[in-house]
Motif scaffolding. Structure first.
Motif, short mmCIF file in Angstrom:
data_model
loop_
_atom_site.label_atom_id
_atom_site.label_comp_id
_atom_site.label_asym_id
_atom_site.label_seq_id
_atom_site.Cartn_x
_atom_site.Cartn_y
_atom_site.Cartn_z
N SER A 474 0.86 -1.18 0.00
CA SER A 474 0.00 0.00 0.00
C SER A 474 0.89 1.23 0.00
O SER A 474 1.90 1.27 0.69
CB SER A 474 -0.87 -0.02 1.26
OG SER A 474 -1.40 1.27 1.49
N CYS A 475 0.52 2.23 -0.79
CA CYS A 475 1.37 3.43 -0.81
C CYS A 475 1.17 4.23 0.47
O CYS A 475 2.01 5.04 0.84
CB CYS A 475 1.07 4.28 -2.04
SG CYS A 475 -0.42 5.27 -1.93
N GLY A 476 0.05 4.02 1.14
CA GLY A 476 -0.19 4.71 2.40
C GLY A 476 -0.92 6.03 2.25
O GLY A 476 -1.08 6.78 3.21
N LYS A 477 -1.36 6.33 1.03
CA LYS A 477 -1.99 7.64 0.81
C LYS A 477 -3.37 7.73 1.46
O LYS A 477 -3.65 8.67 2.18
CB LYS A 477 -2.07 7.91 -0.69
CG LYS A 477 -2.55 9.31 -1.04
CD LYS A 477 -2.48 9.56 -2.54
CE LYS A 477 -3.04 10.94 -2.89
NZ LYS A 477 -2.89 11.26 -4.32
N CYS A 478 -4.23 6.76 1.21
CA CYS A 478 -5.59 6.90 1.71
C CYS A 478 -5.87 6.00 2.91
O CYS A 478 -5.25 4.94 3.07
CB CYS A 478 -6.61 6.67 0.59
SG CYS A 478 -6.93 4.95 0.20
N ARG A 482 -4.50 2.10 3.81
CA ARG A 482 -3.37 2.12 4.75
C ARG A 482 -3.75 1.52 6.10
O ARG A 482 -3.07 0.66 6.64
CB ARG A 482 -2.87 3.55 4.94
CG ARG A 482 -1.63 3.65 5.84
CD ARG A 482 -1.28 5.11 6.12
NE ARG A 482 -2.30 5.78 6.89
CZ ARG A 482 -2.86 6.94 6.58
NH1 ARG A 482 -2.50 7.56 5.48
NH2 ARG A 482 -3.79 7.48 7.35
#
Lengths: 631, 154, 239
Positions: A474-478, A482
């Motif tokens: 997960s990129c961790g943006k939303c 995340r």
């Protein structure tokens, strides 16, 4: 001297010349030089062939070809002889002199290198091997006909024939042909390619636009894009040039995983050669159309398979997706119209132009046209890549081509679509494989990875594995992706440790709804699929873990114990020797198990001290007498 | 630290912003990790703020801001390898070197990493040591691999 | 831009094509919760709490209203059961992360979430990115960014050291919705501990009041070319 091709006619003339050259060679030996075969040490086999041919002064008569992946990775290193068509597998360096001496020079078969069929008979040709026999290789066929780094080979087998044909058409007509063919994106979503091209062509008139090849193949267990780019990079490049012409782009990118060094290398060589010959660059084949491609290497982020994240990372930013309420086809890379397709999609384009949309649209099902390459991996006899027409049944791929499950184990499930997909149980194996049918079953086509699982695979652990993968990727943006996926993982970890609670499954389902609906991109939006599909088809395994604290597959470490079956233990001490924690020890009782039919009572029966055991499985692997059991 | 390599690397990539990841990969190949000074030079040459270069360097799995070991041992954790027991092999290596994935041994001999599928599924489980593939691994073969790596560090 | 009509919660509403749905709702006095939207910043769409249901006739889809450009004839529901249920779940995720943050506890209550069923943490930062976006979009200093990814993501100065490009303007601190970014001042200096920076303050040549960090004034001087000589020597009151 490389010839610079100024017209389609010059290209045709060159092709004729190369074809003749090719025909003048008496024999060829094609060795698979794909990454899988390299893992088996095929480089040593290749070197041995070179040496052997040189020492016998046969280099002129026998051409040695090092090709890309042939697909039958299970049986590598592989060799294919022409014109005899003889197919050898599991070749060792030591076999090379005999292959030259007997087969190449005298036409005799070497029995031990032939593939053994189920009935014990030997197959001398690929078409007799079930793995190959049932395939329909359109995209993948040239992989074994050409040197992976030779543009001349590609041209000789008909490559770059579609290019001048397309350049003579109106761009709109090219788009129309792809639309009529019914080609859909092979990267996962299955979006109609022609429609995407049309949108890009019409967006932001007068502005610059881009074509991008997504070779950031991130689905674990899928490697068809790698094999195409390694083995036949020109087919991808040709597709891209045609696409660029159709949408009016002059710049293109190949975004490739850095974990695929051979693909990077072969794509680079291919681009350099194509540029030298004028097949990319300025005024391609005298058409007035300019187009060039550069390679960008990825940095190892699964989320970059998502188009907006890939484009962000191309811009030198972190690979964060953005909302797609405005499509990348209209506002993509550097905010310009951008056409992104994956490797396999691009490689389909030349044959559509060559053979026409009518021919192409006859292959496949009503809504999914053409062929699809699948990687069949996991608990399967014949690991490899198969190319089949859309609509083939999963059962045919797994049992007929894949050979079924090894070691007499039972099939349990097949996971399709990578981490975004789902697990399909035996009852649905007669499902025809196309974009829509798989989605209906709660999975998806994805990029075409089929991971086969047997009775020893724990479905809760598989859900946990994918959830962990996605949580890490997960990129961790939303927030939903995340935080939500991380909490799902925590729950699954608990369940696998035997600390599950009644209501956990329902909570997972409840969380899945919000994560699916409210995540920013497809990574988060599909993240619950592995959990949901395993709950849907294997709820009993969840219940066993949660309510009975039991792992039916015997895979979850916290829920299993290793013990010795007294009557089988021969006292050979193999378990004690490999045990890293001194948990496997001798007792003072005499052994009861027989070594070669004889019990030696001087040897001591062994046992496993549970408190010391770390469930590393070393004793189980080491025991040759089936005396270690997992319960 | 000699940062002149950075100028050449960036130049080879045409000082293009869209080549940042490739540049960082080459910088890492040069220094075995991404030290601060070379990254600041990359930022200057490409006209990308250092905050953004740092973000990218920490976002992607391929990059390390800590010095890596002389030998890089990567355990493939792809699905095909997972169902064939990759987790156990990883744990065996972790025990063998007394480090966990992502760490480097104290003597800087070995860096242990996990990778998500190297695309050699037929060979699974796969361990890649310094770009060399070791396929069809089991506990015994892994034990041998650990010993070989330990000898390399002596 | 052309005038259009859309339907929100059964009522016809006038809007401008391409306008963000959240702005339309606000104008109509419809409550849409948000934790990452700010009028001076581009929509970012990460807190997801502003989701609404887009009615497509025989099916519907959840969308975030902060970054959804509206088109003629579209139909939305901002208070359907599905919206309420999913917002609560997202709020539970955020509350689990920032379980002691007053602003989060308050919004959770408004949405009907008293506690989170997930293991809780006490993270003051909710990763809305407003500080980073203000620094790049408004100030254009680009001094800070996100580090790492997934659940390890954090806001950070380069190398976790001193933010060398920071000018000490304090926008990050002003804009932070959870007051996580602390800014300290004494007689002569301003400190932003999170970015490891301290700045000497410039003072008004007339009254001696602190104006702004000297570095910020240097930064502004380079950008503002048409201001009268000595403009930055005086405080707002003395100008």
């Amino acid at each position: 001297m490389t010839q610079i091709l100024k017209t389609g006619k010059e290209l045709d003339a060159l092709r004729e010349k190369l074809k003749k050259q090719r025909e003048s060679v008496k024999q060829t030996i094609t060795i698979c030089g794909g990454t899988g075969c390299h893992g088996y040490g095929c480089q040593k086999v290749i070197d041995a062939f070179r040496q052997e041919l040189a020492s016998r002064k046969l280099e002129k008569e026998v051409e040695l070809r090092v090709s890309g992946c042939h697909g039958f990775c299970e049986r590598g290193p592989l060799a294919l002889l022409a014109p005899s068509g003889i197919f050898y597998q599991r070749i060792d360096v030591a076999d090379v002199p005999a292959i030259i001496e007997k087969t190449v020079m005298k036409g005799e078969l070497i029995d031990k290198l032939l593939y053994v069929l189920e009935d014990g008979k030997k197959a001398a040709h690929e078409k007799e091997v079930p793995f190959y026999a049932r395939q329909n290789r359109l995209v993948f066929a040239n992989n074994q006909r050409i040197n992976a780094d030779s543009i001349e080979d590609y041209i000789a087998v008909g490559g770059y024939a579609a290019l001048p044909k397309a350049l003579a058409m109106k761009p709109e007509a090219v788009i129309d042909e792809v639309k009529k063919a019914g080609l859909r994106g092979r990267g996962g979503g299955g979006f109609p390619t022609g429609r995407k091209w049309e949108t890009v062509r019409k967006a932001q008139p007068g502005e610059k636009r881009y074509v991008i090849c997504n070779a950031d193949e991130g689905d674990p267990g899928a490697y068809m894009d790698r094999s195409l780019l390694e083995g036949n990079p020109h087919s991808v490049i040709e597709g891209m040039v045609i696409g660029a012409y159709a949408i009016g782009a002059n710049e293109g990118y190949i975004y490739v995983r850095n974990e695929y060094p051979l693909a990077v290398k072969n794509a680079r060589i291919a681009l350099d050669k194509a540029r030298e010959m004028g097949l990319i660059g300025k005024n391609i084949l005298g058409s007035g159309f300019d187009f060039d491609i550069i390679i960008s290497r990825g940095g190892g982020a699964f989320v970059c398979g998502e188009s907006t994240a890939l484009m962000a990372s191309l811009e030198g930013k972190i690979g964060e997706p953005r909302a797609k309420y405005i499509h990348t086809a209209e506002y993509g890379l550097w905010n310009k119209p951008s056409c992104l397709n994956n490797v396999e999609t691009w490689a389909n384009v030349p044959m559509i132009i060559n053979n026409g949309s009518e021919w192409y649209s006859k292959i496949g099902t009503a809504t999914s046209k053409g062929t699809k390459i699948f990687s069949v991996v996991g608990k399967i006899k014949n690991t490899g890549l198969v190319e089949v027409p859309m609509g083939v049944k999963l059962r045919e791929i797994i049992f007929d081509m894949g050979g079924g499950i090894p070691n007499g184990k039972k099939f349990k499930a097949v996971q399709t679509g990578g981490p975004s997909g789902g697990c399909i149980p035996e009852s649905l194996l007669d499902l025809p494989v196309d974009f829509d049918e798989l989605t209906k079953a709660g999975s998806m086509m994805g990029s075409g990875g089929l991971i086969v699982m047997d009775e020893n695979t724990c479905m809760v652990d598989i859900a946990r594995y994918f959830t962990e993968f996605l949580s890490e990727e997960s990129c961790g943006k939303c927030v939903p992706c995340r935080e939500g996926v991380r909490h799902m993982l925590e729950i699954l970890n608990r369940i696998c440790k035997g600390e599950g609670k009644a209501g956990d499954v329902e909570l997972l389902e409840e969380m899945s709804e919000a994560i699916t609906d409210a995540s920013l991109c497809a990574l988060g939006g599909t993240a619950p699929n592995p959990v949901l599909s395993t709950i849907r088809y294997f709820r009993n395994e969840y219940d066993a873990h949660i309510l009975e604290k039991r792992c039916p597959a015997g895979a979850c470490k916290a829920l299993i114990n290793y013990s010795v079956i007294d009557k089988n233990c021969t006292g050979c001490t193999a378990c004690a020797r490999v045990c890293p924690t001194q948990a496997a020890v001798a007792t003072d009782k005499p052994a009861q198990g027989a070594i070669k039919g004889k019990v030696n009572p001087k040897l001591k029966m062994h046992k496993i001290i549970d408190e010391k055991c770390i469930r590393c499985n070393m004793c189980f692997e080491a025991c040759k007498y089936d005396a270690v059991q997992i319960k | 630290m000699d940062i002149s390599h950075v100028d050449k690397i960036c130049k080879d990539h045409g000082n293009r912003q869209d080549q940042l990841i490739g540049i960082l990969q080459d910088v890492q190949a040069q220094y075995r990790y991404l030290p601060q000074k070379p990254l600041e030079r990359v930022s200057e040459l490409l006209g990308i703020p250092i905050a953004q270069v740092f973000s990218v360097a920490t976002f992607f799995r391929a990059f390390s801001l800590e010095p890596r070991g002389k030998n890089v041992c990567q355990v493939c954790m792809g699905t095909a390898c997972h169902v064939r027991g990759a987790q156990r092999l990883l744990e065996e290596i972790e025990r063998g070197f007394g480090i966990v994935a992502g760490q480097t041994t104290k003597d800087a001999n070995v860096t242990l990493e996990t990778v998500n599928c190297v695309g050699a599924c037929a060979l699974g489980p796969v361990i890649v040591v310094n770009e060399e593939y070791h396929g069809r691994m089991d506990g015994t073969k892994t034990a041998k691999l650990i010993e070989d790596l330990k000898t390399k560090g002596e | 831009m052309s005038k259009i009509t859309i339907t929100i919660d059964g009522e016809k509403v006038e809007a401008t094509a391409g306008e963000m749905l959240m702005d339309v709702c606000r104008r109509k006095g419809i409550f849409i919760p948000t934790l990452c939207d700010h009028k001076d910043l581009m929509p970012y769409g990460v807190c997801r709490i502003c989701i609404v249901e887009w009615d497509r006739g025989d099916w519907s889809k959840m969308i975030t209203s902060c970054n959804f450009p509206v088109k003629e004839g579209q139909v939305f529901r901002t208070n359907s059961e599905k919206v309420i249920r999913e917002r609560k779940m997202i709020m539970e995720f955020t509350l689990a992360r920032s379980s002691k943050t007053p602003e989060i506890i308050e919004l959770a209550k408004i949405l009907g979430v008293e506690s989170s069923r997930f293991p809780t943490q006490d993270e003051g930062c909710i990763l809305c990115g407003m500080c980073i976006r203000a620094c790049s979009e408004v100030v254009e200093a680009n001094a800070i960014g996100f580090a790492q990814r997934g659940s390890h993501r954090k806001i950070s100065s380069p190398f976790y050291h001193e933010a060398t490009d920071c000018i000490g303007c304090g926008s990050c601190s002003y804009i932070c919705p959870t007051k996580y970014i602390e800014m300290k001042e004494d007689a002569d200096t301003r400190t932003l501990p999170i970015w490891n920076v301290t700045f000497e303050m410039a003072k008004c040549k007339k009254c001696g009041q602190k104006i702004a960090p000297k570095k910020q004034i240097e930064f502004l001087k380079k950008r503002a070319k048409n201001l009268p000589e000595g403009w930055f020597d005086l405080c707002q009151n003395c100008r």
